[in-house]
Enzyme design. Structure first.
Site, PDB file in Angstrom:
ATOM      1  N   HIS A 295       0.393  -0.814   0.174  1.00 18.96           N
ATOM      2  CA  HIS A 295       0.067  -0.296  -0.263  1.00 18.96           C
ATOM      3  C   HIS A 295       0.749   0.719   0.049  1.00 18.96           C
ATOM      4  CE1 HIS A 295      -2.412   2.490   1.273  1.00 18.96           C
ATOM      5  NE2 HIS A 295      -3.712   2.234   1.163  1.00 18.96           N
TER       6      HIS A 295
ATOM      7  N   GLU B  34      -3.793   1.183  -8.194  1.00 23.72           N
ATOM      8  CA  GLU B  34      -4.055   2.030  -7.081  1.00 23.72           C
ATOM      9  C   GLU B  34      -3.308   2.691  -6.920  1.00 23.72           C
ATOM     10  OE1 GLU B  34      -6.420   2.514  -3.123  1.00 23.72           O
ATOM     11  OE2 GLU B  34      -3.602   2.117  -1.907  1.00 23.72           O
TER      12      GLU B  34
END
Ligand code: PGA
Length: 234
Positions: A88, A158
């Site tokens: 992430h 993302e």
């Protein structure tokens, strides 16, 4: 459609976490995966694993030992976790890089956890060729020696600039289409999109060749998340 909720460092209490989960529960056929903060994992798994799969927002790649403050894939597996989010961009801000993420992938797979593997550019890259080159370069490091036919890995496109905290907005549909074109020529993992997904914009993405979404801030907003659930599962 899979919806992975990344609660990040929220909410502040177990009571509030249960309130969120109970609001999600009304949608019976939904496939909602929950990534709460570590401290809530065990009590939530004990009480709610009939309804949801739970996973962690991060792991350390070693199994055990002198790694103060870290938590291993094996520990998570032992309490009933099903998956982990790796790479992430908010972890990368703490100095983690693609090589570290690559080690984490092996550790997760070895312990039978599914991997939701975030991937994307940190800054907007307008030049399409440059963008492809960037994705090629980064994916090679991230996926070094990783079995490209693994059914345990879910890719999450993302771009960090698209995360809601950046206030720029989600990746436009055209960019996701361009990404998917690049992606499907190379990989077979299931693929999700993440970054500022909301009830207002999710409709623009529902007909794309995506297997789901990674949702941050809107998964903490009961009203909005219920709207998303209605749009995806009704
Ligand atoms: P967001 O977060 O939905 O708030 O943009 C997504 C993420 O960071 O995974």
């Amino acid at each position: 459609m899979i919806l992975v909720t990344n609660w990040k460092m929220n909410p502040l209490s177990l009571k509030e976490a249960e309130r969120l989960l109970n609001s999600y529960r009304k949608f019976k056929d939904a496939k909602i995966l929950i990534a709460p903060p570590f401290v809530f994992l065990y009590p939530l798994i004990k009480k709610y694993s009939k309804y949801f799969d739970f996973g962690a927002q991060n792991i350390y790649y070693e199994e055990k030992g002198a790694f103060t403050g870290e938590i291993s894939a094996k520990m998570l597996k032992n309490i009933g976790c099903k998956f982990v989010i790796i790479n992430h961009s908010e972890r990368r801000k703490f100095g983690e890089d693609l090589k570290i993420a690559n080690k984490k992938i092996f550790s997760a797979l070895k312990n039978g956890l599914d991997v939701f593997l975030c991937f994307g550019e940190d800054k907007i890259i307008k030049d399409k060729d440059e963008l492809k080159k960037y994705w090629d370069k980064e994916s090679k490091i991230l996926l070094k020696n990783v079995p490209l036919n693994s059914k345990k890995i879910y890719f999450v496109y993302e771009p960090s600039w698209a995360i809601s905290t950046q206030n720029i907005g989600p990746a436009p549909r055209d960019l996701i289409l361009y990404f998917l074109d690049w992606y499907y020529k190379r990989f077979k993992f299931k693929i999700l999109y993440g970054g500022s997904v909301s009830p207002e914009n999710i409709k623009n993405y529902l007909d794309l060749k995506l297997n789901g979404f990674l949702i941050g801030s809107q998964s903490l907003n009961i009203k909005n998340f219920r709207k998303i659930l209605k749009l995806v599962y009704n």
